[in-house]
Design a protein around this motif. Sequence first.
Motif, PDB file in Angstrom:
ATOM      1  N   ALA A  56     -12.777  -7.689  -3.566  1.00 11.45           N
ATOM      2  CA  ALA A  56     -11.408  -7.110  -3.679  1.00 11.45           C
ATOM      3  C   ALA A  56     -11.336  -6.167  -4.400  1.00 11.45           C
ATOM      4  N   GLN A  57     -11.933  -5.598  -5.966  1.00 10.47           N
ATOM      5  CA  GLN A  57     -12.610  -4.964  -6.833  1.00 10.47           C
ATOM      6  C   GLN A  57     -13.231  -3.564  -5.682  1.00 10.47           C
ATOM      7  N   ILE A  67      -5.255  -3.807  -3.776  1.00 13.84           N
ATOM      8  CA  ILE A  67      -5.819  -5.198  -2.923  1.00 13.84           C
ATOM      9  C   ILE A  67      -5.419  -5.888  -3.396  1.00 13.84           C
ATOM     10  N   HIS A  68      -4.432  -7.051  -3.035  1.00 14.83           N
ATOM     11  CA  HIS A  68      -4.654  -8.102  -3.798  1.00 14.83           C
ATOM     12  C   HIS A  68      -5.274  -9.751  -3.323  1.00 14.83           C
ATOM     13  N   PHE A  69      -5.606 -10.059  -4.582  1.00 11.70           N
ATOM     14  CA  PHE A  69      -6.660 -11.313  -4.785  1.00 11.70           C
ATOM     15  C   PHE A  69      -6.117 -12.116  -4.834  1.00 11.70           C
ATOM     16  N   ILE A 129      -4.330 -11.513  -8.283  1.00  7.86           N
ATOM     17  CA  ILE A 129      -4.905 -10.368  -9.509  1.00  7.86           C
ATOM     18  C   ILE A 129      -4.399  -9.134  -7.985  1.00  7.86           C
ATOM     19  N   ILE A 130      -3.631  -8.185  -8.652  1.00  9.50           N
ATOM     20  CA  ILE A 130      -3.495  -6.879  -7.921  1.00  9.50           C
ATOM     21  C   ILE A 130      -4.230  -5.934  -8.543  1.00  9.50           C
ATOM     22  N   ARG A 136      -9.300  -0.963 -11.377  1.00 10.90           N
ATOM     23  CA  ARG A 136      -8.781  -2.005 -12.710  1.00 10.90           C
ATOM     24  C   ARG A 136      -7.840  -2.744 -12.060  1.00 10.90           C
ATOM     25  N   ILE A 137      -7.485  -3.709 -13.029  1.00  9.28           N
ATOM     26  CA  ILE A 137      -6.230  -4.903 -12.661  1.00  9.28           C
ATOM     27  C   ILE A 137      -4.720  -3.736 -12.757  1.00  9.28           C
ATOM     28  N   ASP A 138      -4.148  -4.038 -12.013  1.00  8.79           N
ATOM     29  CA  ASP A 138      -2.993  -3.489 -12.186  1.00  8.79           C
ATOM     30  C   ASP A 138      -1.518  -4.020 -12.836  1.00  8.79           C
TER      31      ASP A 138
END
Length: 171
Positions: A56-57, A67-69, A129-130, A136-138
């Motif tokens: 996803a990253q 991107i959503h996980f 997680i977005i 990086r995580i948003d």
Amino acid sequence: MNKSHKHKGFTLVELMVTIAIVGILLALAAPNFSEMVARSKLKSALNEWQSSFYFAQAEAMRLKEKIHFCASSDGESCSNSGNYNQGWIVLYQSGKPDRVLRDVPPPDMSNNIDITFNGTTHTSTRAHIIFAPTGRIDGGFGGATVSFAYNDGKTTAIKLVVSNEGRLHIE
């Protein structure tokens, strides 16, 4: 004529003693073997989760989009729970119809593995997680722990820590 006959083989007593010794050794090894199998299943689930996380990253950076996980029970949309037991998805929400980039089914169909995500933002809790286009995580993500536990009461759980920068390490 005196002939000496040599008999080849085992007596019944020797055979019974051997079977008893093998039985005792198996009884001693069985608990360790079942714990080893449980630990192996946990590590497999953890590796699958980490693989999807890094996928996803990488997709966020490649597509230059968010991107959503997240956990998913239907393989098509994010659920609002932090329960990853039913599987998870990597989701691309581009304004058009959402596109599932990866759908991972439950890692253990017998429901013996419990995968729980506990994440926070600066203002609330969050169950997914977005990833920003930078990788990086948003969204003010404050970190998370993901617990991988086997429901046998014996096997030690594995905790995976997700930093707010998008790095993973096992605790």
